[in-house]
Design a protein around this motif. Structure first.
Motif, PDB file in Angstrom:
ATOM      1  N   PHE A   1       0.821  -1.207   0.000  1.00  0.00           N
ATOM      2  CA  PHE A   1       0.000   0.000   0.000  1.00  0.00           C
ATOM      3  C   PHE A   1       0.862   1.267   0.000  1.00  0.00           C
ATOM      4  O   PHE A   1       0.623   2.194  -0.764  1.00  0.00           O
ATOM      5  CB  PHE A   1      -0.911  -0.021   1.231  1.00  0.00           C
ATOM      6  CG  PHE A   1      -1.938   1.070   1.264  1.00  0.00           C
ATOM      7  CD1 PHE A   1      -3.052   1.024   0.445  1.00  0.00           C
ATOM      8  CD2 PHE A   1      -1.797   2.146   2.132  1.00  0.00           C
ATOM      9  CE1 PHE A   1      -4.002   2.035   0.484  1.00  0.00           C
ATOM     10  CE2 PHE A   1      -2.742   3.157   2.172  1.00  0.00           C
ATOM     11  CZ  PHE A   1      -3.850   3.094   1.344  1.00  0.00           C
ATOM     12  N   THR A   2       1.902   1.283   0.858  1.00  0.00           N
ATOM     13  CA  THR A   2       2.660   2.525   0.982  1.00  0.00           C
ATOM     14  C   THR A   2       3.788   2.626  -0.042  1.00  0.00           C
ATOM     15  O   THR A   2       4.178   3.724  -0.413  1.00  0.00           O
ATOM     16  CB  THR A   2       3.302   2.686   2.386  1.00  0.00           C
ATOM     17  OG1 THR A   2       4.099   1.544   2.653  1.00  0.00           O
ATOM     18  CG2 THR A   2       2.245   2.823   3.433  1.00  0.00           C
ATOM     19  N   TRP A   3       4.330   1.486  -0.481  1.00  0.00           N
ATOM     20  CA  TRP A   3       5.463   1.575  -1.393  1.00  0.00           C
ATOM     21  C   TRP A   3       4.990   1.720  -2.846  1.00  0.00           C
ATOM     22  O   TRP A   3       5.419   2.611  -3.563  1.00  0.00           O
ATOM     23  CB  TRP A   3       6.380   0.361  -1.243  1.00  0.00           C
ATOM     24  CG  TRP A   3       7.595   0.398  -2.107  1.00  0.00           C
ATOM     25  CD1 TRP A   3       7.860  -0.381  -3.198  1.00  0.00           C
ATOM     26  CD2 TRP A   3       8.704   1.304  -1.983  1.00  0.00           C
ATOM     27  NE1 TRP A   3       9.056  -0.039  -3.746  1.00  0.00           N
ATOM     28  CE2 TRP A   3       9.610   0.995  -3.033  1.00  0.00           C
ATOM     29  CE3 TRP A   3       9.026   2.342  -1.098  1.00  0.00           C
ATOM     30  CZ2 TRP A   3      10.808   1.688  -3.214  1.00  0.00           C
ATOM     31  CZ3 TRP A   3      10.215   3.021  -1.282  1.00  0.00           C
ATOM     32  CH2 TRP A   3      11.092   2.705  -2.322  1.00  0.00           C
ATOM     33  N   LEU A   4       4.088   0.844  -3.233  1.00  0.00           N
ATOM     34  CA  LEU A   4       3.615   0.903  -4.622  1.00  0.00           C
ATOM     35  C   LEU A   4       2.515   1.939  -4.814  1.00  0.00           C
ATOM     36  O   LEU A   4       2.443   2.580  -5.861  1.00  0.00           O
ATOM     37  CB  LEU A   4       3.087  -0.461  -5.058  1.00  0.00           C
ATOM     38  CG  LEU A   4       4.101  -1.596  -5.107  1.00  0.00           C
ATOM     39  CD1 LEU A   4       3.429  -2.845  -5.646  1.00  0.00           C
ATOM     40  CD2 LEU A   4       5.298  -1.216  -5.980  1.00  0.00           C
ATOM     41  N   GLY A   5       1.633   2.042  -3.827  1.00  0.00           N
ATOM     42  CA  GLY A   5       0.509   2.944  -3.965  1.00  0.00           C
ATOM     43  C   GLY A   5      -0.651   2.288  -4.700  1.00  0.00           C
ATOM     44  O   GLY A   5      -0.509   1.255  -5.346  1.00  0.00           O
ATOM     45  N   ALA A   6      -1.823   2.935  -4.590  1.00  0.00           N
ATOM     46  CA  ALA A   6      -3.056   2.353  -5.122  1.00  0.00           C
ATOM     47  C   ALA A   6      -3.004   2.189  -6.643  1.00  0.00           C
ATOM     48  O   ALA A   6      -3.518   1.220  -7.187  1.00  0.00           O
ATOM     49  CB  ALA A   6      -4.241   3.221  -4.716  1.00  0.00           C
TER      50      ALA A   6
ATOM     51  N   GLN B   1      -0.501   1.433  -8.715  1.00  0.00           N
ATOM     52  CA  GLN B   1       0.193   0.204  -9.117  1.00  0.00           C
ATOM     53  C   GLN B   1      -0.581  -1.031  -8.672  1.00  0.00           C
ATOM     54  O   GLN B   1      -0.636  -2.018  -9.393  1.00  0.00           O
ATOM     55  CB  GLN B   1       1.606   0.172  -8.524  1.00  0.00           C
ATOM     56  CG  GLN B   1       2.660   0.845  -9.391  1.00  0.00           C
ATOM     57  CD  GLN B   1       2.430   2.340  -9.503  1.00  0.00           C
ATOM     58  OE1 GLN B   1       1.935   2.969  -8.583  1.00  0.00           O
ATOM     59  NE2 GLN B   1       2.743   2.908 -10.650  1.00  0.00           N
ATOM     60  N   LEU B   2      -1.182  -0.947  -7.477  1.00  0.00           N
ATOM     61  CA  LEU B   2      -1.943  -2.105  -6.992  1.00  0.00           C
ATOM     62  C   LEU B   2      -3.121  -2.390  -7.926  1.00  0.00           C
ATOM     63  O   LEU B   2      -3.415  -3.540  -8.239  1.00  0.00           O
ATOM     64  CB  LEU B   2      -2.443  -1.854  -5.569  1.00  0.00           C
ATOM     65  CG  LEU B   2      -1.366  -1.812  -4.485  1.00  0.00           C
ATOM     66  CD1 LEU B   2      -2.002  -1.551  -3.125  1.00  0.00           C
ATOM     67  CD2 LEU B   2      -0.573  -3.110  -4.437  1.00  0.00           C
TER      68      LEU B   2
END
Lengths: 217, 217
Positions: free
Chosen positions: B198-203, B205-206
């Motif tokens: 959640f914090t590294w890739l962000g929404a 990329q998810l």
């Protein structure tokens, strides 16, 4: 002359629901100004322009009244987020609008937030109310995420992952809102943009210098 | 025979600091088991294997003792995060280790977390302690972010933006930890991986189906 009659309504003829809302408005103002302990039912009655027994009759004890305030403000907050998020917009636009709705609400009610939220958090009977309000918010956010994910055609997303993301998002927003309430000079939209970048792009993109920009004003 | 003497130390000769830690260990166990209200100084004294007056003499009232527990557990938590984060690792590895350290700690102390954290949050004198502990954690995290950002050569990052990101990260982690404490079946590493993504890739990329994978085991 109907208009002027409506502009100065006879208090007696107000429906119960309207009168309750007036009392809650008064109570929120007094609790915000004084804090839970210092707020008196006398002051709330004066602020609402009605007698103290009437306040008790309608909304019960100070505890009940505070609870009703927390629940109403919480519901309003939730409504303002849901209303801000357009249904058929792209996911980033929905997230941005939801965050702006949230921080806009907090920014517009800084004192109320600081008092209602913090006092509710730190007093046992209210802490449970706040926890269940929070659970409702997490559910609503998880539902929004589920929808965004489905729109992207990712039907294999696990509910527990979405719930965890909702917890993360709500916790992050709460934490920044608490900071915002203490910084009257801070712009709520600025807080929304910060959290938007954090949650939408993620730390990796931020470290690479990317920034998310709203397409609408 | 020095080893066996050390293995069974005479209680009297224990330094004050060691004895205090034993009392705190006992107090954390009893508070976790009973909750703040039901915990008695008698039980804590029995658990610590010393007399009740001695507990009072060393650590004061039940309030003081609870406070000391919250502060010690909080400091331990902070130390375990800082220790987990290697200094010269890439930013994602540092974040991953920090999150694993945090959720590993919470997972290993679920009951303590549920009781100490929630009770501290919902009782006025302790809520302030918790807030200042939280402020220390935010500062430490902001310092880590500052370092990661500097390593990437981004020296123009604003302190307020980093502080806001730290608030977001701490709030998100707290929110998921609270969920974790209620789910004994959940794997702490799984929570760490969720928040990492959640914090590294962000929404963004998810939503595109990207997943972050640790390079180490």
């Amino acid at each position: 002359m109907l208009a002027s009659v409506e502009a100065r309504p006879s208090f007696k003829r107000l429906p119960r629901a309207v009168r309750e809302q007036q009392m809650l408005d008064a109570a929120v103002r007094v609790f915000s100004r004084r804090g839970f302990h210092e707020a008196s039912m006398d002051e709330i009655a004066v602020e609402a322009g009605i007698s103290k027994p009437m306040v008790y009759a309608y909304l019960g004890s100070k505890d009940d009244l505070f609870r009703a305030c927390v629940n109403r403000e919480g519901t309003r907050l939730l409504e303002s987020i849901v209303a801000a998020v357009g249904d058929d917009l792209p996911a980033d636009e929905q997230l941005w609008r939801g965050l702006r709705g949230f921080f806009g609400f907090v920014g517009a009610h800084r004192e109320g937030w600081a008092v209602l939220y913090r006092q509710a958090k730190s007093r046992q009977p209210f802490a449970d109310d706040l926890a269940s309000l929070r659970a409702r918010i997490v559910e609503v956010v998880a539902g929004m995420l589920r929808k965004a994910v489905t729109q992207e055609g990712k039907t294999d997303a696990k509910d527990q992952d979405l719930t965890a993301s909702a917890y993360a998002l709500v916790g992050a927003a709460e934490s920044i809102a608490d900071w915002l309430a203490d910084h009257p000079e801070a712009d709520p939209d600025h807080s929304a943009a910060r959290l938007m970048n954090f949650t939408w792009l993620g730390a990796r993109q931020l470290l690479q210098g990317e920034l998310w920009q709203p397409s609408s004003a």
